[in-house]
Design an enzyme around this catalytic site. Structure first.
Site, short mmCIF file in Angstrom:
data_model
loop_
_atom_site.label_atom_id
_atom_site.label_comp_id
_atom_site.label_asym_id
_atom_site.label_seq_id
_atom_site.Cartn_x
_atom_site.Cartn_y
_atom_site.Cartn_z
N GLU A 129 0.82 -1.22 0.00
CA GLU A 129 0.00 0.00 0.00
C GLU A 129 0.86 1.27 0.00
O GLU A 129 0.49 2.26 -0.63
CB GLU A 129 -0.96 0.00 1.19
CG GLU A 129 -2.07 -1.04 1.09
CD GLU A 129 -2.94 -0.86 -0.15
OE1 GLU A 129 -2.96 0.25 -0.72
OE2 GLU A 129 -3.59 -1.83 -0.57
N TYR A 156 -6.15 6.89 3.70
CA TYR A 156 -6.33 5.83 2.71
C TYR A 156 -5.59 4.55 3.14
O TYR A 156 -6.18 3.46 3.18
CB TYR A 156 -5.84 6.25 1.31
CG TYR A 156 -5.61 5.02 0.47
CD1 TYR A 156 -6.70 4.33 -0.03
CD2 TYR A 156 -4.33 4.47 0.31
CE1 TYR A 156 -6.54 3.14 -0.71
CE2 TYR A 156 -4.16 3.28 -0.37
CZ TYR A 156 -5.26 2.62 -0.88
OH TYR A 156 -5.09 1.43 -1.52
N ASP A 177 -9.19 6.30 -2.33
CA ASP A 177 -8.10 6.85 -3.13
C ASP A 177 -8.71 7.51 -4.38
O ASP A 177 -9.92 7.69 -4.47
CB ASP A 177 -7.12 5.73 -3.51
CG ASP A 177 -7.76 4.76 -4.47
OD1 ASP A 177 -9.01 4.76 -4.59
OD2 ASP A 177 -7.04 4.01 -5.14
#
Length: 403
Positions: free
Chosen positions: A40, A123, A141
Site C-alpha cells: 500500500e 487511505y 483513493d
DNA sequence: CAGACGTGGGG
DNA sequence: TCCCCAAGTCT
C-alpha cells in the site's frame, strides 16, 4: 429504487464481480499484514505494474518488519531507487522500527495505532485495516473518488481535501457486511480496469444499470477535478568532474526535502536562463557558486550535454559541464578562481586521494558539514551501489558506458 | 488549505 | 508532443 437499496445493490454487485475474478498480484497471495502494508505504501501515487517488481525485490530482501527495521537506510533507499516519493521509504522504515519496538514486530490490529504510523494516512490505514484485518474501514483513493463521483453523480471537486472526507463517509456506508477488504479492493479494481479516467468501459461495468452518472450521460465529464499548477522551471548547472584515475565527484543530498539522501552530481541553480545558456557565464556561475556555497573547487570547461527532468512541482533543465583537474583553464574562468588556485591544484593532482578543498568552512553547507562524507569520488562499481534520482542515474550511466 | 514530494505510461 | 495522471501523505 431508494438510496438505501441503491447502496446495498452497489456493494453486492461490485463484490460479486470482484470475486468472480481479479488480478493475480503478489501482495494478494499473502495475508501477512506487513506485505499488505508495504504494497500500500508503494502503491501511493504509483501504478500497479510499476510497483510489482519493486515489491518483489523489497519483501525478498526485507521479509519481515524486523528485517526492515534493522536494515541500513541506504539499502532501503537503493531498493526504492526509481520508484519516487522517497520519503515513503524513510517513513516506512521509521514506522517498521516503531512496530518492531512498540508492537513486538506485528502490525497492530487497531485503527488509532495504524493511523499513527509514519507515512500511513487515511487511505493507507483503511486499506491495511480492511484487507489485512477485515475491519470495516473505508479506503478512499483516486480510483474510489472517481467511481463514486460517477455512480452517485457527484459534482464535488475531487482535488479538494474536503471532498475526500465526504467520500469516506459514503464509502463506509457501502461496505457489505463482513467483506470490507474485498469490497475496498473491488472498488479500486473497478476504477483501475473499468471505470477508467478517460473512456470508461461502461458496457462491461458490473454496476452500470444504476450508475447515475452514466444514466445522466455524464460519465465522461465526471469526476470534477481542478487542474494542478504547472511545474516551475528551474535551470540547473551540473558538473561531471573526472579525476585522473577515472573517479567522478558526487555528493549526497540532505536528509530533508526533495530526493532526500539520494546521490547526485554537484549542481547549482542558475540565476537566469540566459546565464544557464551562456557558454561563458554558465560554467563561471557553476564554479563560483560551488566554491562559495560548498567549498568545492572545480573548473567546468566542456559542455557534455543537457538533461531534462519533470517533477510534480518542478521542471529541471540540467546542463552538464565536464571538468578535470588536468584541463587548461579557459579564459572565461580566469577571474573566478583567484582565491583558490593552490587548493584546486592539490585537489586535481594525478591519482591523489580525495582531499577536497573545503575553503569556506564558516559558510552554511546545505549538503552537510565538510568531512561528513557527503562528497565522494566514485568508480563504476560504487555508482551501481548507491541510490540515484533518475536524472542523474541516466547521466552517470551514459558516462560510465562510454569511459 | 496549498504546496512539496518522483516517475513512467497512455491517449 | 504534450498533458494527464496513479492504490496519498506531510507540513
Amino acid at each position: 429504487m431508494d438510496e438505501t437499496e441503491l447502496k446495498r445493490f452497489f456493494g453486492r454487485e461490485l463484490l460479486d464481480w470482484y470475486r468472480r475474478g481479479n488480478r493475480d498480484l503478489p501482495w494478494r497471495r499473502s495475508r501477512d499484514p506487513y506485505y499488505i502494508w508495504v504494497s500500500e505504501i508503494m502503491l501511493q501515487q504509483t501504478r500497479v505494474e510499476t510497483v510489482i517488481p519493486y515489491f518483489n525485490r523489497f519483501v525478498e530482501r526485507f521479509p519481515t518488519v524486523r528485517a526492515l527495521a534493522e536494515a541500513p537506510e541506504e539499502d532501503v533507499l537503493k531498493l526504492w531507487e526509481g520508484l519516487g516519493y522517497y520519503s515513503r521509504a524513510r517513513n516506512l522504515q521509521a514506522a517498521a522500527r516503531e512496530v518492531a519496538e512498540r508492537y513486538d514486530g506485528r502490525v497492530p490490529n487497531d485503527v488509532e495505532a495504524v493511523r499513527g504510523l509514519k507515512g500511513v494516512g487515511p487511505y493507507t490505514a483503511g486499506a491495511i485495516l480492511s484487507i489485512a484485518f477485515g475491519r470495516p474501514e473505508p479506503a478512499v483513493d483516486g480510483n474510489v473518488m472517481r467511481v463514486l463521483s460517477r455512480y452517485f453523480c457527484l459534482d464535488e471537486d475531487i482535488a479538494r481535501p474536503a471532498t475526500r472526507t465526504g467520500m469516506e463517509k459514503l464509502a463506509r456506508e457501502l461496505i457489505p457486511e463482513g467483506a470490507a477488504g474485498d469490497f475496498n479492493q473491488a472498488l479500486m479494481e473497478l476504477g483501475a480496469l473499468v471505470c477508467t479516467p478517460r473512456s470508461p468501459h461502461c458496457l462491461t461495468c458490473p454496476v452500470m444499470a444504476h450508475c447515475e452518472g452514466r444514466i445522466a450521460g455524464r460519465e465522461e465529464e465526471l469526476p470534477v477535478k481542478s487542474k494542478a499548477k504547472p511545474p516551475k522551471p528551474q535551470h540547473r548547472l551540473a558538473v561531471l568532474a573526472v579525476r585522473a584515475d577515472g573517479r567522478v565527484l558526487v555528493r549526497r543530498r540532505p536528509a530533508q526535502g526533495l530526493l532526500a539522501r539520494l546521490w547526485e552530481l554537484p549542481h547549482v541553480e542558475a540565476p537566469s536562463e540566459s546565464v544557464w545558456d551562456s557558454p561563458e557565464a554558465g560554467p563561471s556561475w557553476l564554479a563560483e557558486t560551488l566554491v562559495l556555497e560548498e567549498g568545492v573547487r572545480v573548473r567546468p570547461n566542456r559542455h557534455l550535454g543537457d538533461a531534462e527532468h519533470v517533477f510534480t512541482h518542478l521542471h529541471w533543465y540540467v546542463r552538464v559541464w565536464g571538468a578535470s583537474g588536468a584541463s587548461l583553464e579557459a579564459p572565461a574562468q580566469r577571474d573566478l578562481a583567484a582565491a583558490g588556485e593552490a587548493a584546486a591544484a592539490s585537489a586535481s593532482a594525478e591519482g591523489q586521494e580525495a582531499a577536497l578543498p573545503f575553503a569556506v568552512r564558516e559558510a552554511a553547507f546545505p549538503w552537510g558539514e565538510a568531512g561528513e562524507d557527503n562528497y565522494r569520488w566514485i568508480d563504476r562499481a560504487e555508482f551501481e551501489a548507491l541510490a540515484w534520482p533518475n536524472v542523474f542515474r541516466k547521466i552517470l550511466a551514459a558516462h560510465f558506458e562510454s569511459s
